[in-house]
Design a protein around this motif. Sequence first.
Motif, PDB file in Angstrom:
ATOM      1  N   VAL A 146       0.809  -1.126  -0.009  1.00  0.00           N
ATOM      2  CA  VAL A 146      -0.017   0.030  -0.017  1.00  0.00           C
ATOM      3  C   VAL A 146       0.914   1.333  -0.245  1.00  0.00           C
ATOM      4  CG1 VAL A 146      -1.888   1.245   1.296  1.00  0.00           C
ATOM      5  CG2 VAL A 146      -1.618  -1.196   1.114  1.00  0.00           C
ATOM      6  N   ASP A 147       0.470   2.166  -0.804  1.00  0.00           N
ATOM      7  CA  ASP A 147       1.420   3.467  -0.936  1.00  0.00           C
ATOM      8  C   ASP A 147       1.330   4.243   0.209  1.00  0.00           C
ATOM      9  OD1 ASP A 147       2.150   2.997  -3.654  1.00  0.00           O
ATOM     10  OD2 ASP A 147       0.151   4.203  -4.156  1.00  0.00           O
ATOM     11  N   THR A 148       2.561   4.848   0.781  1.00  0.00           N
ATOM     12  CA  THR A 148       2.335   5.546   1.881  1.00  0.00           C
ATOM     13  C   THR A 148       1.443   6.740   2.028  1.00  0.00           C
ATOM     14  OG1 THR A 148       4.722   5.000   2.066  1.00  0.00           O
ATOM     15  CG2 THR A 148       4.075   6.914   3.419  1.00  0.00           C
ATOM     16  N   LYS A 152      -1.563   7.176   4.738  1.00  0.00           N
ATOM     17  CA  LYS A 152      -1.687   8.545   5.547  1.00  0.00           C
ATOM     18  C   LYS A 152      -3.135   8.990   5.512  1.00  0.00           C
ATOM     19  CE  LYS A 152       0.280  13.033   6.420  1.00  0.00           C
ATOM     20  NZ  LYS A 152       1.505  13.761   6.169  1.00  0.00           N
ATOM     21  N   ARG A 153      -3.783   8.989   4.216  1.00  0.00           N
ATOM     22  CA  ARG A 153      -5.221   9.366   3.896  1.00  0.00           C
ATOM     23  C   ARG A 153      -6.169   8.863   4.992  1.00  0.00           C
ATOM     24  NH1 ARG A 153      -8.920   8.522  -0.326  1.00  0.00           N
ATOM     25  NH2 ARG A 153      -7.631   7.151  -1.506  1.00  0.00           N
ATOM     26  N   ILE A 154      -5.948   7.572   4.900  1.00  0.00           N
ATOM     27  CA  ILE A 154      -6.961   6.668   5.677  1.00  0.00           C
ATOM     28  C   ILE A 154      -6.492   6.490   7.181  1.00  0.00           C
ATOM     29  CG2 ILE A 154      -7.761   5.396   3.485  1.00  0.00           C
ATOM     30  CD1 ILE A 154      -6.043   2.964   4.803  1.00  0.00           C
ATOM     31  N   ASN A 158       0.624   5.239  11.117  1.00  0.00           N
ATOM     32  CA  ASN A 158       1.418   4.685  12.100  1.00  0.00           C
ATOM     33  C   ASN A 158       0.609   3.420  12.589  1.00  0.00           C
ATOM     34  OD1 ASN A 158       3.062   6.992  12.310  1.00  0.00           O
ATOM     35  ND2 ASN A 158       1.325   8.262  13.380  1.00  0.00           N
ATOM     36  N   ARG A 159      -0.152   2.868  11.965  1.00  0.00           N
ATOM     37  CA  ARG A 159      -0.598   1.508  12.451  1.00  0.00           C
ATOM     38  C   ARG A 159      -0.162   0.452  11.507  1.00  0.00           C
ATOM     39  NH1 ARG A 159      -6.709   2.052  12.009  1.00  0.00           N
ATOM     40  NH2 ARG A 159      -6.719   0.023  12.980  1.00  0.00           N
TER      41      ARG A 159
END
Length: 173
Positions: A146-148, A152-154, A158-159
């Motif tokens: 998955v793209d960074t 971040k968007r979802i 940090n998970r």
Amino acid sequence: MAAPTDEIARVLTRLCDCWTRLDLMAITELWDLDDPEIVIMPQEIEQPLVGEKGLRNYLTRSQARLHAASMRFWNLKVRSLAPDLAGALYEMHWNGQIGAVARPLGSDTRVTAIFRRRKDQWRFTQYIEAPVTISVRVQQAYLDAVDTDFLKRIGWENRKNERRWPDGTPLTD
């Protein structure tokens, strides 16, 4: 009776060093060879290996096919089972470049081991690798792809390293 965590960590550090130096026969020095029923169960072998002959056969065959290797461990938990016995749980990562395999390999696994104290040294008497299931590995591989910016968007930036129960809820101690 205090758990011999530091002493077991030193044995595991020596084990990692043997793999990195490709001195696999030196691993036999970390085992209680006075025990005729030592058990080793690496994840790539289809059945448990019992006794010194099984251990030496495994190490000899591994030595012959490896061009390079390394190992590291973390999350070590040790508990005393008796004055001369200790159980250990830990996670480890192994890297290898194996003859006739096109690409280097890496693998994370969990290990449970039993150690016996002989001649003032802790030695393996049982070693069992327990990799996570292939279904979890596939989910981890998809997550790694998955793209960074999407993470971040979802709200997952940090998970990514969270550990989870099969139903998706966070795995906590």
